[in-house]
Design a protein around this motif. Structure first.
Motif, PDB file in Angstrom:
ATOM      1  N   UNK A  83       0.876  -1.174   0.000  1.00  0.00           N
ATOM      2  CA  UNK A  83       0.000   0.000   0.000  1.00  0.00           C
ATOM      3  C   UNK A  83       0.912   1.222   0.000  1.00  0.00           C
ATOM      4  N   UNK A  84       1.212   1.706  -1.191  1.00  0.00           N
ATOM      5  CA  UNK A  84       2.165   2.801  -1.288  1.00  0.00           C
ATOM      6  C   UNK A  84       1.914   3.608  -2.549  1.00  0.00           C
ATOM      7  N   UNK A  85       2.004   4.922  -2.422  1.00  0.00           N
ATOM      8  CA  UNK A  85       1.869   5.821  -3.563  1.00  0.00           C
ATOM      9  C   UNK A  85       3.190   6.431  -3.999  1.00  0.00           C
ATOM     10  N   UNK A  86       4.226   6.324  -3.174  1.00  0.00           N
ATOM     11  CA  UNK A  86       5.410   7.153  -3.412  1.00  0.00           C
ATOM     12  C   UNK A  86       6.684   6.354  -3.623  1.00  0.00           C
ATOM     13  N   UNK A  87       6.631   5.039  -3.539  1.00  0.00           N
ATOM     14  CA  UNK A  87       7.842   4.242  -3.749  1.00  0.00           C
ATOM     15  C   UNK A  87       7.540   3.101  -4.709  1.00  0.00           C
ATOM     16  N   UNK A  88       8.595   2.515  -5.255  1.00  0.00           N
ATOM     17  CA  UNK A  88       8.495   1.348  -6.126  1.00  0.00           C
ATOM     18  C   UNK A  88       9.234   0.188  -5.470  1.00  0.00           C
ATOM     19  N   UNK A  89       8.534  -0.733  -4.822  1.00  0.00           N
ATOM     20  CA  UNK A  89       9.212  -1.892  -4.238  1.00  0.00           C
ATOM     21  C   UNK A  89       9.886  -2.741  -5.323  1.00  0.00           C
TER      22      UNK A  89
ATOM     23  N   UNK B 252      -2.651   0.405  -4.447  1.00  0.00           N
ATOM     24  CA  UNK B 252      -2.587   1.699  -5.105  1.00  0.00           C
ATOM     25  C   UNK B 252      -2.110   1.554  -6.540  1.00  0.00           C
ATOM     26  N   UNK B 253      -2.020   2.679  -7.242  1.00  0.00           N
ATOM     27  CA  UNK B 253      -1.606   2.647  -8.627  1.00  0.00           C
ATOM     28  C   UNK B 253      -0.114   2.640  -8.837  1.00  0.00           C
ATOM     29  N   UNK B 254       0.667   2.710  -7.780  1.00  0.00           N
ATOM     30  CA  UNK B 254       2.120   2.740  -7.920  1.00  0.00           C
ATOM     31  C   UNK B 254       2.631   1.422  -8.494  1.00  0.00           C
ATOM     32  N   UNK B 255       3.679   1.498  -9.312  1.00  0.00           N
ATOM     33  CA  UNK B 255       4.261   0.303  -9.897  1.00  0.00           C
ATOM     34  C   UNK B 255       5.103  -0.461  -8.883  1.00  0.00           C
ATOM     35  N   UNK B 256       5.231  -1.753  -9.101  1.00  0.00           N
ATOM     36  CA  UNK B 256       6.220  -2.539  -8.371  1.00  0.00           C
ATOM     37  C   UNK B 256       6.910  -3.475  -9.353  1.00  0.00           C
ATOM     38  N   UNK B 257       8.180  -3.785  -9.053  1.00  0.00           N
ATOM     39  CA  UNK B 257       9.027  -4.557  -9.960  1.00  0.00           C
ATOM     40  C   UNK B 257       9.110  -6.005  -9.498  1.00  0.00           C
ATOM     41  N   UNK B 258       8.946  -6.939 -10.413  1.00  0.00           N
ATOM     42  CA  UNK B 258       9.096  -8.373 -10.136  1.00  0.00           C
ATOM     43  C   UNK B 258       9.967  -8.962 -11.237  1.00  0.00           C
ATOM     44  N   UNK B 259      11.191  -9.381 -10.898  1.00  0.00           N
ATOM     45  CA  UNK B 259      12.103  -9.940 -11.884  1.00  0.00           C
ATOM     46  C   UNK B 259      12.837 -11.151 -11.310  1.00  0.00           C
ATOM     47  N   UNK B 260      13.093 -12.126 -12.164  1.00  0.00           N
ATOM     48  CA  UNK B 260      13.864 -13.325 -11.819  1.00  0.00           C
ATOM     49  C   UNK B 260      13.317 -13.986 -10.555  1.00  0.00           C
ATOM     50  N   UNK B 261      12.003 -14.135 -10.495  1.00  0.00           N
ATOM     51  CA  UNK B 261      11.364 -14.804  -9.368  1.00  0.00           C
ATOM     52  C   UNK B 261      10.710 -16.097  -9.833  1.00  0.00           C
TER      53      UNK B 261
ATOM     54  N   UNK C 250       7.420 -17.468  -9.498  1.00  0.00           N
ATOM     55  CA  UNK C 250       6.138 -16.908  -9.094  1.00  0.00           C
ATOM     56  C   UNK C 250       5.145 -17.093 -10.225  1.00  0.00           C
ATOM     57  N   UNK C 251       3.900 -17.286  -9.878  1.00  0.00           N
ATOM     58  CA  UNK C 251       2.831 -17.335 -10.870  1.00  0.00           C
ATOM     59  C   UNK C 251       2.345 -15.911 -11.099  1.00  0.00           C
ATOM     60  N   UNK C 252       2.708 -15.336 -12.220  1.00  0.00           N
ATOM     61  CA  UNK C 252       2.374 -13.924 -12.464  1.00  0.00           C
ATOM     62  C   UNK C 252       0.869 -13.697 -12.609  1.00  0.00           C
ATOM     63  N   UNK C 253       0.092 -14.770 -12.781  1.00  0.00           N
ATOM     64  CA  UNK C 253      -1.362 -14.619 -12.776  1.00  0.00           C
ATOM     65  C   UNK C 253      -1.886 -14.266 -11.390  1.00  0.00           C
ATOM     66  N   UNK C 254      -1.071 -14.494 -10.364  1.00  0.00           N
ATOM     67  CA  UNK C 254      -1.469 -14.183  -8.990  1.00  0.00           C
ATOM     68  C   UNK C 254      -0.962 -12.824  -8.529  1.00  0.00           C
ATOM     69  N   UNK C 255      -0.549 -11.971  -9.462  1.00  0.00           N
ATOM     70  CA  UNK C 255      -0.089 -10.624  -9.135  1.00  0.00           C
ATOM     71  C   UNK C 255      -1.199  -9.629  -9.440  1.00  0.00           C
ATOM     72  N   UNK C 256      -1.601  -8.873  -8.428  1.00  0.00           N
ATOM     73  CA  UNK C 256      -2.646  -7.872  -8.586  1.00  0.00           C
ATOM     74  C   UNK C 256      -2.013  -6.493  -8.426  1.00  0.00           C
TER      75      UNK C 256
ATOM     76  N   UNK D 248       2.216  -4.044 -11.987  1.00  0.00           N
ATOM     77  CA  UNK D 248       3.564  -4.587 -11.848  1.00  0.00           C
ATOM     78  C   UNK D 248       4.298  -4.550 -13.188  1.00  0.00           C
ATOM     79  N   UNK D 249       5.608  -4.596 -13.103  1.00  0.00           N
ATOM     80  CA  UNK D 249       6.448  -4.615 -14.292  1.00  0.00           C
ATOM     81  C   UNK D 249       7.598  -5.576 -14.033  1.00  0.00           C
ATOM     82  N   UNK D 250       8.331  -5.930 -15.095  1.00  0.00           N
ATOM     83  CA  UNK D 250       9.463  -6.831 -14.941  1.00  0.00           C
ATOM     84  C   UNK D 250       9.348  -8.013 -15.880  1.00  0.00           C
ATOM     85  N   UNK D 251      10.154  -9.031 -15.634  1.00  0.00           N
ATOM     86  CA  UNK D 251      10.169 -10.202 -16.493  1.00  0.00           C
ATOM     87  C   UNK D 251      11.190 -11.209 -16.018  1.00  0.00           C
TER      88      UNK D 251
END
Length: 452
Positions: A239-245, A267-276, A278-284, A287-290
């Motif tokens: 829950x964050x508007x000002x950072x990108x985890x 919130x609408x803030x982006x978060x990065x998911x890379x080299x994990x 993880x089932x990306x269908x379970x990401x709400x 998000x960005x990454x690959x």
């Protein structure tokens, strides 16, 4: 320090140990079964430290079954630190079975607010700490609750298991931007929001921290499995508007939630998911990454150590980049072994050593050395191409480089060749096919599976 009870009408703090205004070293103690009972403010049933002038070190203690009962605040069932201005080290403790019961509940295991210096929370077992799961005023941080940190917060090599509370079953952050979470296991923690981790940093409660643009909070080489959130984010809740985890090199699998089994961002803030893994269908959320994989990880004996043939081995990355900033993976694993041990980092908390042989990947281009299927159960077909006639030797080795079988050793003509390999009788694991020909060597990795 055991079986102490502190009952005060309004403010009751530190039933076991209480320290004001000094450097602190608390080590090798049993701090258990202490109880704080208060009408208004109950803090630190096991340990309470406030406004200390020097550093704090809490090391090798057994902190169990401490309890706070309060009509208002209940904070820090095991450990409570209020405004520590300098460095904090909490290392190699067992923090288990502590409980908080109040109206405003924070940190069943550990609660830290307004830390001014750098914090290092490393190598602790944080297990079965509990707080209310009902929708009351505030209940956050079943294992650890950290609020309003201005220095760096480093959470490394801890095991969070079976902790429960309303928000952030294992770990809860509020307004703590310079945060590095590495090599931690989150297994079986429960909440309504963020079964494993809850990261809360809304712009309206940033306490002047919204001007900070770097570094962002980093979650690298963690393992989050079997965590549960009744509403949002079984693994992680943002829950964050000002950072990108920044999340990378992590196993986030088999978590459950009402919405967003593995990750939920409100919130609408982006978060990065890379080299994990993880089932990306379970990401709400946005998000960005690959470069992520989606396969069940193979553990040896727990949710920590990887089997040698696990798909997470050598599937990670040394670093990721965001907005021109390089975020490195930790240089060690949960056992203190160097990372990487092989060609590149593994995914998760464990780094698996493959010794005695050069490993060149699942599909070796030299001589077009391939095998199919791979992984395989009993048999696989090996194909290779010789650019010139000559003596070709094809061997099978284990991860230590020991030759187990020689499949062929003979003169062959130029062109494509094929041979079947029957691996019945061999254990599950990673094996290497090595082709020697004309003073050249090519190696190809295969994964053998047994199905009972």
């Amino acid at each position: 320090v055991r079986y102490n009870t502190l009952t005060v009408g309004n403010v009751a703090i530190g039933a076991g140990i209480i320290i004001y205004g000094a450097s602190v070293s608390i080590h090798d103690n049993n701090i258990s079964f202490n109880e704080v009972i208060a009408n208004s403010y109950g803090n630190g049933a096991g340990i309470y430290v406030q406004n200390n002038a020097g550093e704090i070190e809490i090391r090798n203690n057994d902190i169990r079954e401490n309890k706070i009962i309060s009509e208002e605040w209940a904070r820090g069932g095991g450990i409570a630190l209020w405004q520590p201005p300098n460095k904090v080290n909490i290392i190699a403790n067992t923090i288990e079975g502590n409980t908080i019961v109040g109206y405003d509940n924070r940190g069943s295991g550990i609660w830290i607010r307004y830390p001014g210096g750098n914090m290092n929370i490393t190598g602790n077992l944080i297990k079965d700490n509990t707080g209310p799961k009902a929708s009351i005023n505030s209940a956050a941080g079943g294992g650890i609750c950290i609020m309003d940190a201005s220095g760096e917060v480093r959470i490394d090599k801890n095991i969070f298991k079976g902790n429960e509370i309303y928000n952030g079953g294992g770990l809860y952050f509020r307004n703590s931007i310079n945060t590095v979470v590495t090599n931690n296991v989150f297994d079986g923690n429960k909440s309504l929001y963020g079964g494993g981790i809850s990261y809360f940093n809304p712009s309206d409660k940033s306490y002047g921290l919204s001007a900070i643009t770097q570094p962002w909070p980093v979650f690298a080489n963690n393992t989050l499995v079997n965590n549960e959130a009744q509403i949002f984010g079984g693994g992680l809740y943002y829950y964050t508007n000002i950072v990108t985890p920044i999340l990378f090199n992590s196993i986030v699998r088999d978590n459950t939630a009402g919405t967003g089994n593995d990750i939920y961002s409100l919130t609408g803030a982006e978060y990065l998911v890379e080299y994990c893994n993880i089932n990306t269908d379970d990401l709400i959320g946005n998000w960005m990454g690959g470069n992520n994989i989606n396969a069940s990880p193979a553990f040896i004996d727990d949710s920590c150590h990887l089997a040698p043939y696990c798909i997470c081995v050598e599937a990670g990355t040394p670093s990721v980049s965001y907005n021109g900033i390089e975020y490195n993976c930790p240089d060690h694993d949960i056992d203190g072994e160097l990372r990487p041990l092989n060609g590149t980092a593994d995914i998760g908390v464990d780094e698996v050593l493959l010794t005695g042989i050069f490993e060149s990947g699942f599909c070796s281009e030299k001589h077009q050395l391939v095998s199919y299927p791979n992984p395989f159960i009993d048999q696989t077909t090996i194909e290779f191409t010789l650019n010139a006639p000559g003596l070709a030797t094809l061997t099978i080795s284990d991860v230590r480089g020991k030759i187990l079988q020689t499949l062929l050793s003979e003169n062959l003509p130029q062109g494509k060749h094929q041979i079947n390999w029957d691996a019945k009788g061999l254990d599950d694991g990673i094996y290497f096919i090595k082709l020697n020909t004309n003073n050249e060597t090519t190696t190809h990795k295969v994964i053998h599976l047994n199905v009972e």
